[in-house]
Design an enzyme around this catalytic site. Structure first.
Site, short mmCIF file in Angstrom:
data_model
loop_
_atom_site.label_atom_id
_atom_site.label_comp_id
_atom_site.label_asym_id
_atom_site.label_seq_id
_atom_site.Cartn_x
_atom_site.Cartn_y
_atom_site.Cartn_z
N TYR A 138 0.82 -1.23 0.00
CA TYR A 138 0.00 0.00 0.00
C TYR A 138 0.85 1.28 0.00
O TYR A 138 0.29 2.37 -0.01
CB TYR A 138 -0.94 -0.01 1.22
CG TYR A 138 -2.15 -0.89 1.01
CD1 TYR A 138 -2.03 -2.28 1.01
CD2 TYR A 138 -3.41 -0.33 0.79
CE1 TYR A 138 -3.14 -3.09 0.81
CE2 TYR A 138 -4.52 -1.14 0.59
CZ TYR A 138 -4.38 -2.51 0.60
OH TYR A 138 -5.49 -3.31 0.40
N LYS A 141 3.72 -14.62 3.88
CA LYS A 141 4.07 -15.46 2.73
C LYS A 141 5.60 -15.49 2.69
O LYS A 141 6.24 -15.18 1.68
CB LYS A 141 3.45 -14.84 1.46
CG LYS A 141 3.57 -15.66 0.19
CD LYS A 141 2.61 -16.85 0.11
CE LYS A 141 2.97 -17.72 -1.09
NZ LYS A 141 2.20 -18.98 -1.14
N ASP A 174 -1.95 -18.38 1.99
CA ASP A 174 -2.79 -19.26 1.17
C ASP A 174 -3.44 -20.32 2.06
O ASP A 174 -4.63 -20.59 1.99
CB ASP A 174 -2.01 -19.87 0.00
CG ASP A 174 -0.66 -20.45 0.39
OD1 ASP A 174 -0.24 -20.27 1.56
OD2 ASP A 174 -0.01 -21.09 -0.46
N ASP A 195 -6.15 -7.26 4.13
CA ASP A 195 -7.31 -6.82 3.34
C ASP A 195 -8.10 -8.04 2.87
O ASP A 195 -9.32 -8.11 3.02
CB ASP A 195 -6.82 -6.00 2.15
CG ASP A 195 -7.96 -5.55 1.24
OD1 ASP A 195 -9.01 -5.15 1.78
OD2 ASP A 195 -7.80 -5.62 0.01
N ASP A 197 -12.08 -9.92 4.36
CA ASP A 197 -13.34 -10.12 3.64
C ASP A 197 -13.79 -11.57 3.81
O ASP A 197 -14.99 -11.85 3.95
CB ASP A 197 -13.21 -9.79 2.14
CG ASP A 197 -13.57 -8.33 1.81
OD1 ASP A 197 -13.37 -7.45 2.69
OD2 ASP A 197 -14.04 -8.04 0.69
C1 IPM Z 1 -10.65 -1.98 2.86
C2 IPM Z 1 -10.68 -1.58 1.40
C3 IPM Z 1 -9.52 -0.64 1.11
C4 IPM Z 1 -8.22 -1.40 1.36
C5 IPM Z 1 -9.49 -0.02 -0.28
C6 IPM Z 1 -10.82 0.58 -0.67
C7 IPM Z 1 -8.40 1.00 -0.39
O1 IPM Z 1 -10.68 -2.69 0.59
O2 IPM Z 1 -10.76 -1.09 3.73
O3 IPM Z 1 -10.55 -3.16 3.14
O4 IPM Z 1 -7.71 -2.06 0.46
O5 IPM Z 1 -7.73 -1.32 2.47
MN MN Z 2 -10.91 -4.54 1.68
#
Ligand code: IPM
Ligand code: MN
Ligand code: NAD
Length: 375
Positions: A136, A210, A243, A267, A271
């Site tokens: 990032y 990793k 992974d 990140d 999710d």
């Molecule tokens: C998150 C989002 C952000 C990230 C993006 C929108 C920059 O996916 O907050 O998880 O990658 O951190």
């Molecule tokens: Mn995200």
């Protein structure tokens, strides 16, 4: 006690979910005898398209006077990918040095996890995502971005000397993005994770990386995890490759306690974590600088296809609001908010589409606020 809280509703479903978050936090404030004065900022796609401004310096300076910012989400199909995400969200995370991205993965009673046979006792861990380094940092480029032949030659010789890659100077288009971490940047977030583990009574910290392939960057990461762990004899540590961890999160979520991981993998795996706890509509996060300005938001984005339909689930945002209250020292109010979310979900009468219901975003906000007031 009065708290002033800057709020950036942002794009897509952002304004709708933030409105419900505000409603619930105001209810909690009334009940607990404090007040919240919101200071709203317009940053997001509309403001950018009108003015060309993303998150200007004077706003950053102003925001830095507060302990916690409340953010909806940014991202809009009318604007090129990355412009709002980098110019607003990442800008704030970096400017305020919010080096911890704290993302709890907790299945609430009444929510059906997609994992068969797993209940709330099985899914309750926390991911500490490093939030200011790794891929990032924004070091990258493309050969078509107007760089001079000389610059391209230097870049390509870097490939040759560092990575043994034979890239010809007149080779076709290339692009690269470099990840970078630092010893200090790693140490501080790993310490945060071990402290958190101790505070939660967790007996194990899992580092996710990793280091079997990206040996430079995650070799350093791992070394620092080892070093820091020596100061916490009561907490075990171990390493998982990223992974493999996507497999283990699904197979044995109950095994995990505190997970610490670099930015990019954090990140991705959060999710996945969100899905384990019932979906993105339920997953909150905090961008934390323990001695500066922090920022609380759902981990999902602006979900443009649901925008303006009073359909999105506001729970992730309300829960992020609870984390904000906790951060502001209103721990009892913060607990009430999470409990109220739990009550509404368990009753099962006011749920948005993602949880199998047909309630509106505002109905859920009303229901949670009602529970907060009624507790
Ligand atoms: C998150 C989002 C952000 C990230 C993006 C929108 C920059 O996916 O907050 O998880 O990658 O951190
Ligand atoms: Mn995200
Ligand atoms: P997203 O998280 O916005 O949505 C993905 C899908 O998840 C949605 O289509 C929807 O099905 C579901 N979802 C998300 N939030 C929900 C909610 N509150 N209630 C019910 N369902 C929900 O991810 P995306 O579609 O990949 O990204 C859309 C935009 O958001 C992009 O511009 C992206 O860059 C941005 N984004 C911003 C943030 C942020 O502001 N923190 C985070 C992630 C993505």
């Amino acid at each position: 006690m009065a708290h002033t809280v800057p709020v950036i509703p942002g794009d897509g479903i952002g304004p709708e979910i933030i409105e419900e978050g505000r409603k619930v936090l105001e209810a909690a404030a009334d009940v607990h005898g404090f007040s919240i004065e919101w200071r709203e900022y317009p940053f997001g796609a509309d403001h950018y398209l009108d003015t060309g401004e993303l998150l200007p310096d004077d706003a950053l300076e102003e925001l830095s006077r507060y302990d916690g910012i409340y953010l909806g989400s940014v991202g809009d199909p009318r604007v090129d990918d990355g412009v709002l995400e980098k110019g607003i969200l990442l800008k704030a995370r970096f400017y305020f040095d919010q080096y911890v991205n704290l993302r709890p993965v907790k299945l609430l009673p009444g929510v059906q996890s997609p994992l068969r046979g797993k209940g709330p006792e099985d899914i309750d861990f926390v991911v500490v995502r490093e939030n200011t380094e790794d891929f990032y940092v924004g070091i990258g480029g493309r050969s078509e971005t107007g760089k001079s032949r000389k610059e391209l030659e230097i870049e390509r010789s870097l490939y040759t000397t560092r990575f043994g890659l034979d890239v010809e100077t007149d080779a076709e288009e290339i692009a690269y993005q470099v990840g970078q971490i630092s010893r200090e940047g790693t140490r501080r977030v790993v310490e945060y994770a071990f402290d958190l583990a101790e505070g939660r009574g967790d007996d194990r910290v899992t580092g996710v990386d990793k280091a079997n392939v990206l040996t430079d960057i995650y070799g350093l990461w791992r070394e620092v995890v080892e070093e820091v762990s020596a100061d916490y004899p009561g907490v075990e540590h171990e390493f998982n490759f990223v992974d493999a961890v996507t497999m283990w999160f699904v197979k044995d979520p109950d095994y995990y306690r505190t997970v610490v991981t670099p930015n990019t993998f954090g990140d991705i795996i959060t999710d996945l974590g969100a899905m384990l706890q019932g979906g993105l509509g339920l997953a909150p996060g905090g961008n934390i600088n323990p001695s500066g300005t922090s920022m609380f938001e759902p981990i999902h984005g602006s979900a443009p296809k649901h925008a303006g339909k009073n359909r999105a689930n506001p729970v992730a945002t309300i829960w992020a609001g609870s984390m904000l209250l906790d951060h502001l020292g209103e721990e009892a109010a913060a607990k009430d908010v999470v409990n109220a979310i739990g009550d509404v979900i368990l009753e099962g009468e006011t749920l948005t589409y993602d949880l199998g219901g047909d309630a509106g975003t505002d109905d859920v906000g009303d229901a949670v606020a009602g529970k907060v007031r009624g507790r």
